[in-house]
Scaffold this motif. Structure first.
Motif, short mmCIF file in Angstrom:
data_model
loop_
_atom_site.label_atom_id
_atom_site.label_comp_id
_atom_site.label_asym_id
_atom_site.label_seq_id
_atom_site.Cartn_x
_atom_site.Cartn_y
_atom_site.Cartn_z
N ALA A 43 0.85 -1.19 0.00
CA ALA A 43 0.00 0.00 0.00
C ALA A 43 0.88 1.23 0.00
O ALA A 43 1.98 1.24 0.58
N VAL A 44 0.42 2.26 -0.65
CA VAL A 44 1.17 3.51 -0.72
C VAL A 44 0.20 4.65 -0.45
O VAL A 44 -0.97 4.60 -0.84
N SER A 45 0.68 5.65 0.25
CA SER A 45 -0.14 6.84 0.49
C SER A 45 0.66 8.08 0.17
O SER A 45 1.88 8.13 0.37
N TYR A 46 -0.03 9.08 -0.36
CA TYR A 46 0.58 10.36 -0.70
C TYR A 46 -0.13 11.45 0.08
O TYR A 46 -1.35 11.38 0.30
N ARG A 47 0.62 12.49 0.43
CA ARG A 47 0.03 13.68 1.02
C ARG A 47 0.65 14.91 0.36
O ARG A 47 1.88 14.98 0.22
N VAL A 48 -0.19 15.83 -0.04
CA VAL A 48 0.26 17.05 -0.70
C VAL A 48 -0.35 18.24 0.03
O VAL A 48 -1.55 18.26 0.31
N GLU A 49 0.48 19.24 0.34
CA GLU A 49 0.01 20.47 0.98
C GLU A 49 0.60 21.65 0.24
O GLU A 49 1.80 21.67 -0.05
N GLY A 50 -0.25 22.65 -0.07
CA GLY A 50 0.28 23.77 -0.80
C GLY A 50 -0.66 24.95 -0.89
O GLY A 50 -1.70 25.02 -0.23
N VAL A 51 -0.26 25.90 -1.76
CA VAL A 51 -1.01 27.13 -2.01
C VAL A 51 -1.09 27.34 -3.51
O VAL A 51 -0.10 27.16 -4.24
N ALA A 52 -2.28 27.72 -4.00
CA ALA A 52 -2.48 27.99 -5.42
C ALA A 52 -3.06 29.39 -5.58
O ALA A 52 -3.89 29.83 -4.78
N GLY A 53 -2.64 30.09 -6.65
CA GLY A 53 -3.15 31.42 -6.92
C GLY A 53 -2.33 32.50 -6.22
O GLY A 53 -1.31 32.23 -5.58
N THR A 54 -2.77 33.74 -6.35
CA THR A 54 -2.08 34.88 -5.75
C THR A 54 -3.10 35.81 -5.11
O THR A 54 -4.29 35.76 -5.41
#
Length: 357
Positions: free
Chosen positions: A205-216
């Motif tokens: 099993a594999v898990s991904y986590r992504v955290e970020g900001v989009a736009g301005t």
């Protein structure tokens, strides 16, 4: 309306799960088309800058370039359509010396470390810029982004630059992570996120986590993505969250994919105003999605075995054209969750890979 429900890919994108906090104050139960469409417009705009849209089309090509220049013998293909690629244990390196070592492991090939890659129209792939272009991060790699030809999905001829992305490796061998930042041609950052990957159950099993900001600006959106994938069954689940704090606007979409079914709940909320769409669809027999406004059933979206879609209120009567258009816009925003799932993960699989011992 809701013609997107008639395709398998759209069905996969249309199935979500919501966990929302209860409200002590009674929630509005009217749809308010103008306000809701404005909320959707602002949510979409944060993710629709020119560099981000180009990245959506070029993410796989970016990862392929790192695979090819890094000496990978093979790449495990996507296990499920529209889903993330399998994790790194299935990839084998010709030589571990292709990677830097010490401190945070850097899975960026030495051949491109600190370099800029540009598009080659003849080979339809990225290559090292010649002459070398300045500006790439010393501990990463830069890719130029281009205007896309909608008929091919590749950069249009002649090439027109739409920005660039910088990729760097963070974390450790046991906790790998990749950071991606996208900029306009003028150097304005319009997207940044950190992606991490975790293997469990002896690599099954594999898990991904992504955290970020989009736009301005004030309408920039913070976002998180969590993805879980069983490598044996190929059954993924993904949860996508966005927040525009200046507008008190949030959305959450969770997709659960089975062998022949997709279940979902999605929510769009601003202040006390909340709209949810949720249910289960069987690819053979169809199914039904319930629409709630302020926790009260507002409409039902039914799909039969022939792929025909019917939208009615709880009494089985048609909605007004404005109400149906509003629900379709909200649904399309929920549907886009699976597209952004691919957009943010496609460019960073190789950068997150763990070199073999």
């Amino acid at each position: 309306m809701f013609v997107a429900l008639r395709s398998r890919a759209a069905l996969a994108a249309a199935l979500f799960t919501l966990v929302a906090c209860g409200q002590e104050t009674p929630l509005p139960t009217t749809l308010e088309p103008v306000e809701m469409i404005t909320d959707v417009d602002l949510s979409e705009a944060a993710f629709e800058t020119e560099p981000t849209l180009a990245l959506a089309d070029l993410g796989v090509a970016i990862d392929d370039a790192l695979v090819n220049l890094g000496g990978f013998a093979s790449v495990l293909p996507s296990i499920v359509a529209e889903g993330p690629r399998a994790s790194s244990p299935a990839r084998q390196l010709d030589s571990a010396t292709e990677f830097t070592s010490g401190g945070p492991v850097n899975a960026i090939p030495l051949a491109v470390l600190g370099k800029t890659l540009v598009w080659n129209l003849a080979t339809t792939s990225y290559e090292l810029s010649n002459p070398a272009l300045p500006g790439a991060p010393a501990n990463g790699v830069r890719f130029i982004l281009y205007q896309i030809d909608p008929t091919t999905g590749f950069p249009a001829d002649p090439l027109v630059e739409r920005g660039y992305v910088d990729l760097t490796r963070e974390g450790t061998a046991s906790n790998p992570a990749a950071r991606l930042a996208a900029y306009t041609t003028g150097g304005v950052k319009v997207l940044e996120y950190l992606a991490t990957v975790t293997l469990s159950n002896n690599g099954s099993a594999v898990s991904y986590r992504v955290e970020g900001v989009a736009g301005t600006g004030p309408n920039a959106a913070t976002f998180t993505l969590t993805v879980g994938l069983n490598l044996f069954s190929g059954t993924p689940s993904a949860t996508w969250r966005t927040v525009i704090a200046a507008r008190a606007l949030s959305s959450r979409v969770t997709v659960n994919v089975g062998a022949n079914t997709y279940s979902l709940t999605g929510v769009l909320q601003r202040g006390l105003r909340k709209v949810e769409i949720g249910g289960t669809i069987n690819l053979t027999t169809g199914g039904q999605l319930a629409v709630k406004v302020g926790n009260k059933t507002f409409a039902r979206i039914a799909l039969n075995s022939a792929g025909e879609v019917t939208v009615t209120n709880p009494d089985g009567l048609p909605l007004t054209p404005e109400e149906e258009e509003t629900l379709e816009r909200i649904f399309r925003w929920f549907e886009s969750a699976l597209g952004w799932y691919n957009t943010v993960l496609n460019p960073v699989y190789t950068v997150m890979d763990v070199p073999p011992n």
